[in-house]
Design an enzyme around this catalytic site. Structure first.
Site, short mmCIF file in Angstrom:
data_model
loop_
_atom_site.label_atom_id
_atom_site.label_comp_id
_atom_site.label_asym_id
_atom_site.label_seq_id
_atom_site.Cartn_x
_atom_site.Cartn_y
_atom_site.Cartn_z
N SER A 78 43.55 60.94 8.14
CA SER A 78 43.28 61.87 8.37
C SER A 78 43.03 62.65 6.75
O SER A 78 41.87 62.82 5.92
CB SER A 78 43.10 62.96 8.74
N LYS A 149 45.19 69.23 4.76
CA LYS A 149 43.80 69.07 4.52
C LYS A 149 43.96 69.26 3.28
O LYS A 149 44.18 69.76 2.18
CB LYS A 149 42.61 69.88 5.36
#
Length: 284
Positions: A78, A149
């Site tokens: 990701s 993230k």
């Protein structure tokens, strides 16, 4: 006959002599025993010291990972290309402990309980303890509630996607996200949100393969990550050796002004109204 007899005597003599030599070199001789007793690690005491040293090193490593720098194993793609599957990132756990808050562009590791994960799965306490110790040393995947993230919006920011050029806007300024995965759009899901104070809007660099704040717009908390849930900032890639690197700050947000600051010439005005968040998530 005489020749054969003499040869037999020599063989016996040689065998006897060789036997004596071999006996003098055996481990049973006093001199050899003394030499072996001096070799490190052969006595019970030496092994005990080795075990104690290993225990002390293990405790030190756990304390270091809990309070200063913790390795995290990256389990998914990701955050590609910045972070790849199998990377061990070293997370600076003191980066935000002395009045410093996460900034736009920081790559952070956080506990997603209550934001990305509403109900953490239950597990055996002993298994959980062992897994937690291994994860703290970067030897196992992190807990299912831990995520990595990039911070795109901080408290008070208005984050919109997408502008006419297909880019993310923060406080009216388009962001040139050169760290995105090649070929990815900034977002396939439109959104227009204002980040509440004390929270963060986070997104993965591989937008088409990242479940991030966009996927939780309709959940309690609206996909925002509380600042006090941030574990630390990912500052280095420590393993594998061929991937060792310092995660340098990105310049993508340098032109973004803080909420309340006067608009610079050429900046678009940011309306006070909050747009309706788009519901639904990104696949992958």
């Amino acid at each position: 006959m005489d020749t054969e007899a003499r040869q037999t005597e020599r063989d016996r003599s040689s065998a006897s002599h060789d036997g004596t030599e071999e006996g003098s070199r055996s481990a049973c001789s006093p001199r050899s025993s003394r030499r072996l007793s001096r070799l490190p690690g052969l006595s019970g005491l030496s092994w005990g010291r080795v075990g104690l040293l290993g225990l002390v090193c293990g405790v030190f490593a756990l304390l270091l990972s809990n309070f200063v720098v913790q390795p995290f194993l990256i389990p998914s793609g990701s955050m590609e290309p910045t972070l790849q599957v199998g990377d061990r990132v070293l997370v600076n756990k003191v980066a935000y402990r002395f009045g410093t808050a996460p900034e736009r562009g920081d790559v952070v590791v956080f506990d997603g309980t209550g934001s990305f994960v509403q109900e953490p799965s239950s597990e055996n306490p002993v298994t959980g303890l062992l897994h937690g110790a291994a994860a703290a040393l970067g030897l196992a995947e992190p807990a299912e509630t831990d995520f990595v993230k990039r911070v795109v919006g901080v408290g008070g920011d208005r984050v919109v996607c997408c502008d006419k050029g297909g880019r993310v806007e923060v406080n009216g300024r388009a962001v040139d996200e050169r760290y995105l995965y090649a070929g990815d759009a900034p977002s396939s899901v439109p959104f227009d949100i204002v980040v509440p104070q004390g929270t963060l809007w986070v997104m993965g660099d591989h937008r088409s393969n990242s479940r991030d704040s966009r996927d939780h717009l309709g959940d309690p908390g609206g996909g925002m990550v509380p600042v006090d849930k941030v574990i630390g900032r990912a500052d280095w890639i420590g393993w594998p050796l061929g991937r060792w690197a310092v995660l340098e700050p990105t310049g993508a947000f340098h032109g973004v002004r803080n909420p309340g600051d006067e608009a610079a010439p050429g900046d678009e005005a940011v309306p006070a109204a909050i747009g309706t968040p788009a519901r639904g998530g990104v696949h992958g």
